[in-house]
Design an enzyme around this catalytic site. Structure first.
Site: not given
Length: 177
Positions: A39, A86
Site C-alpha cells: 500500500s 499510511k
C-alpha cells in the site's frame, strides 16, 4: 567466595541494570515496525524495517505529508490488531475532496509526486473533525485507508508515531519523506 568474584558479579549486575534502563527509555521513544503489503509502494516496500518516533505527536499534531503508523480495529490472520502505515493527507479542520481521481485539500489540488499511480478511487467530500486525520497509502489501488469504511478517519489517539527511518534493506537506509 573471593573478593574478585564479588566485584566481578557486582560489575555484571551494574552493566545489566544499566542496559535494562536504557532499553526501557529507548522503547518509550521509538518502536520498530515491519511493512506488510504494497500500500505504500514506491515509498516503502514489503518487509521494509522501520523505526517510528513514538514521541512525535505527544508534543505536536500530525502534519500533511507525514508517514504514520496507527492501530486499527482490523485483525490480522493470527487475531491480533492490525497496524497500518499510511501518509497523512488532511488534518483537523481541512476540507478534503476526492473527485475524478484527483485529491483536493482546502480546494487546492494536492501535488502527489510520491504516489505509484495517478488514479485515486473514491468520491470523498468532507471536513476533517478535531482529533482526526485522513490518511492514504501511496499505492492507491492497493491501499485500504481512510477512503474506506473499514479504516475511516484515523483518531489521533490511535497514531503510534511518525516513521523516521528505514533500517532495512540496507541499501535503502535513510529517512522517509
Amino acid at each position: 567466595m573471593s573478593d574478585k568474584f564479588k566485584k566481578e558479579a557486582i560489575e555484571w549486575v551494574k552493566i545489566i541494570a544499566t542496559a535494562l534502563v536504557f532499553a526501557f527509555i529507548i522503547t518509550q521513544f521509538i518502536r520498530p515496525t515491519l511493512v506488510r503489503g504494497e500500500s505504500m509502494y514506491p515509498t516503502l516496500e514489503e518487509n521494509d524495517y522501520l523505526i517510528i518516533n513514538r514521541m512525535s505527536y505527544k508534543m505536536g499534531e500530525p502534519r500533511k505529508g507525514d508517514v504514520i503508523v496507527f492501530s486499527t480495529d482490523l485483525l490480522q490472520d493470527d487475531g491480533t490488531p492490525k497496524d497500518l502505515v499510511k501518509r497523512v493527507i488532511a488534518v483537523a479542520g481541512d476540507h478534503i475532496k476526492i473527485q475524478d481521481s484527483k485529491v483536493y485539500v482546502n480546494d487546492k489540488l494536492v501535488e502527489e509526486s510520491y504516489i505509484h499511480n495517478a488514479y485515486t478511487e473514491g468520491n470523498i467530500d468532507q471536513v476533517i473533525p478535531e482529533g482526526k486525520v485522513f490518511a492514504m497509502g501511496d499505492n492507491r489501488e492497493k491501499s485500504l485507508d481512510s477512503r474506506y469504511e473499514e479504516v475511516g478517519l484515523v483518531d489521533d489517539n490511535n497514531i503510534m508515531g511518525k516513521v523516521m527511518i528505514r533500517l532495512f534493506p540496507f541499501n535503502k537506509i535513510g529517512t522517509i519523506k
